[in-house]
Design an enzyme around this catalytic site. Structure first.
Site, mmCIF file in Angstrom:
data_model
loop_
_atom_site.group_PDB
_atom_site.id
_atom_site.type_symbol
_atom_site.label_atom_id
_atom_site.label_comp_id
_atom_site.label_asym_id
_atom_site.label_seq_id
_atom_site.Cartn_x
_atom_site.Cartn_y
_atom_site.Cartn_z
ATOM 1 N N LYS A 70 0.809 -1.225 0.000
ATOM 2 C CA LYS A 70 0.000 0.000 0.000
ATOM 3 C C LYS A 70 0.844 1.279 0.000
ATOM 4 C CE LYS A 70 -4.403 -1.275 1.973
ATOM 5 N NZ LYS A 70 -5.285 -1.026 3.112
ATOM 6 N N ASP A 107 -10.020 3.658 1.635
ATOM 7 C CA ASP A 107 -10.281 3.139 2.982
ATOM 8 C C ASP A 107 -11.047 4.163 3.835
ATOM 9 O OD1 ASP A 107 -9.158 0.623 2.699
ATOM 10 O OD2 ASP A 107 -7.159 1.295 3.286
ATOM 11 N N THR A 159 2.483 2.399 21.263
ATOM 12 C CA THR A 159 3.743 3.110 21.072
ATOM 13 C C THR A 159 3.396 4.592 20.878
ATOM 14 O OG1 THR A 159 4.486 1.143 19.922
ATOM 15 C CG2 THR A 159 5.899 3.090 19.739
HETATM 16 P P1 ATR Z 1 -2.686 -1.461 10.006
HETATM 17 O O1 ATR Z 1 -1.936 -0.903 8.842
HETATM 18 O O2 ATR Z 1 -3.665 -2.543 9.644
HETATM 19 O O3 ATR Z 1 -3.326 -0.393 10.837
HETATM 20 P P2 ATR Z 1 -0.302 -1.765 11.641
HETATM 21 O O4 ATR Z 1 0.314 -0.629 10.950
HETATM 22 O O5 ATR Z 1 0.493 -2.989 11.867
HETATM 23 O O6 ATR Z 1 -1.610 -2.263 10.893
HETATM 24 O O7 ATR Z 1 -0.901 -1.237 13.015
HETATM 25 C C1 ATR Z 1 -1.335 -2.086 13.997
HETATM 26 C C2 ATR Z 1 -1.821 -1.257 15.187
HETATM 27 O O8 ATR Z 1 -2.236 -2.163 16.198
HETATM 28 C C3 ATR Z 1 -0.726 -0.388 15.793
HETATM 29 O O9 ATR Z 1 -1.317 0.798 16.264
HETATM 30 C C4 ATR Z 1 -0.215 -1.268 16.944
HETATM 31 O O10 ATR Z 1 0.383 -0.563 18.011
HETATM 32 P P3 ATR Z 1 1.975 -0.241 17.989
HETATM 33 O O11 ATR Z 1 2.142 0.957 17.102
HETATM 34 O O12 ATR Z 1 2.337 0.036 19.394
HETATM 35 O O13 ATR Z 1 2.658 -1.464 17.439
HETATM 36 C C5 ATR Z 1 -1.515 -1.882 17.400
HETATM 37 N N1 ATR Z 1 -1.296 -3.120 18.167
HETATM 38 C C6 ATR Z 1 -0.945 -4.331 17.691
HETATM 39 N N2 ATR Z 1 -0.830 -5.226 18.697
HETATM 40 C C7 ATR Z 1 -1.102 -4.551 19.851
HETATM 41 C C8 ATR Z 1 -1.153 -4.915 21.247
HETATM 42 N N3 ATR Z 1 -0.890 -6.172 21.645
HETATM 43 N N4 ATR Z 1 -1.477 -3.946 22.130
HETATM 44 C C9 ATR Z 1 -1.748 -2.687 21.735
HETATM 45 N N5 ATR Z 1 -1.725 -2.286 20.435
HETATM 46 C C10 ATR Z 1 -1.406 -3.189 19.507
#
Ligand code: ATR
Length: 278
Positions: A70, A107, A159
């Site tokens: 993407k 999206d 994060t």
């Molecule tokens: P997408 O493009 O589908 O949004 P991504 O960029 O991988 O996928 O984003 C995943 C999101 O889920 C992120 O905000 C991630 O938080 P981090 O930036 O801290 O990684 C969040 N996420 C994934 N697993 C998590 C968990 N166990 N607890 C809290 N947030 C989580």
């Protein structure tokens, strides 16, 4: 000589086997009795650019893009829509007559259309929004909400730095809040959206409390497997309005289908069923 071969489209990703887009688009092709084919196209990263450039020569009108392409498509595209450039990613490309790539991101409008369809009196203007997560999906949702005049957007992400980067990206119209205080940030939030992977099958549930959310809040989960996440269940127990994640997947597909196959398709229960079973 004019070419009368059926139009082709597809979804490009790596891996691609789990994509539900072929079931979705092929349902529409059949339903409207249109000529054309929509297929999954697995392209390895090292083949991505050459593969994409070849597609218009093979008869493709355009493709959807999924993980991990993407973002990678933007520097290759000859034209990028404003919304794709604001989101920093594209999910729908159309090949122009000379094979040039027009990259768009649907999206955000998929998100808005889905919420409007499930909750017709919802408005982004009703009050602050709380966004959980700061990945690609969060970018699309935030840009759509700001475009729809949400008065305030709060971003809570595990994060924190990523939430701050998004706040900066959107010119401070969205503010970062600490993940640890996300439950409190639901106070006054009329739109609450989970854009994280939490709650998805095989992942832990999202445990943010909805106790502070106002009575008229709408709670949206972009997870669609399962359709009713623990987060949505808790929202319903609190009598809040809920919207599941399937609608966003279905509505984001509408503009691509229309541009490749020449007919604006409808999202209905039959389509929901087909995609759920795919
Ligand atoms: P997408 O493009 O589908 O949004 P991504 O960029 O991988 O996928 O984003 C995943 C999101 O889920 C992120 O905000 C991630 O938080 P981090 O930036 O801290 O990684 C969040 N996420 C994934 N697993 C998590 C968990 N166990 N607890 C809290 N947030 C989580």
């Amino acid at each position: 000589m004019t070419d009368t071969s059926p139009p082709l489209a597809g979804v490009v990703g790596w891996p691609i086997a789990h994509s539900r887009s072929p079931a979705l688009h092929n349902h529409w092709l059949k339903r409207y009795n249109l000529p054309g084919y929509y297929i999954p196209i697995p392209l390895k990263p090292q083949d991505f650019e050459a593969g994409i450039r070849m597609l218009p020569r093979l008869g493709f009108k355009g493709v959807n893009l999924t993980i991990p392409y993407k973002e990678m498509i933007l520097p290759l595209a000859e034209a990028v829509s404003d919304r794709a450039s604001l989101i920093g990613a594209a999910n729908t490309i159309t090949f122009l007559a000379d094979g040039a790539i027009h990259a768009d991101n649907t999206d955000g409008i998929g998100f808005l259309s889905s919420v409007q369809a499930s909750a017709p009196d919802w408005s982004a203007k009703a009050g602050p929004a709380l966004i959980l997560g700061a990945g690609g999906a969060a970018r699309a949702v935030i840009s759509a909400l700001l475009n729809a005049s949400a008065p305030e957007v709060r971003i809570a992400n595990r994060t924190r730095q990523k939430a701050e980067m998004l706040s900066e990206h959107f010119g401070g119209r969205a503010t970062a809040v600490d993940w640890a205080t996300a439950s409190e940030a639901a106070d006054g939030a009329m739109t609450i959206v989970n854009t994280t992977a939490l709650g998805m099958q095989g992942k832990p549930p999202l445990t943010i409390s909805l106790d502070a959310a106002p009575a008229g809040a709408t709670v949206i989960d972009i997870v669609y497997n399962p359709l009713e996440t623990d987060f949505l269940l808790r929202a319903r127990e609190r009598k809040l309005r809920t919207v599941d994640g399937l609608g966003m997947l279905l509505y984001q597909a509408v503009p691509g289908f229309e541009s490749w196959f020449g007919h604006r398709p409808e999202v209905d229960d039959a389509l929901r069923q087909v995609v759920l079973e795919a």
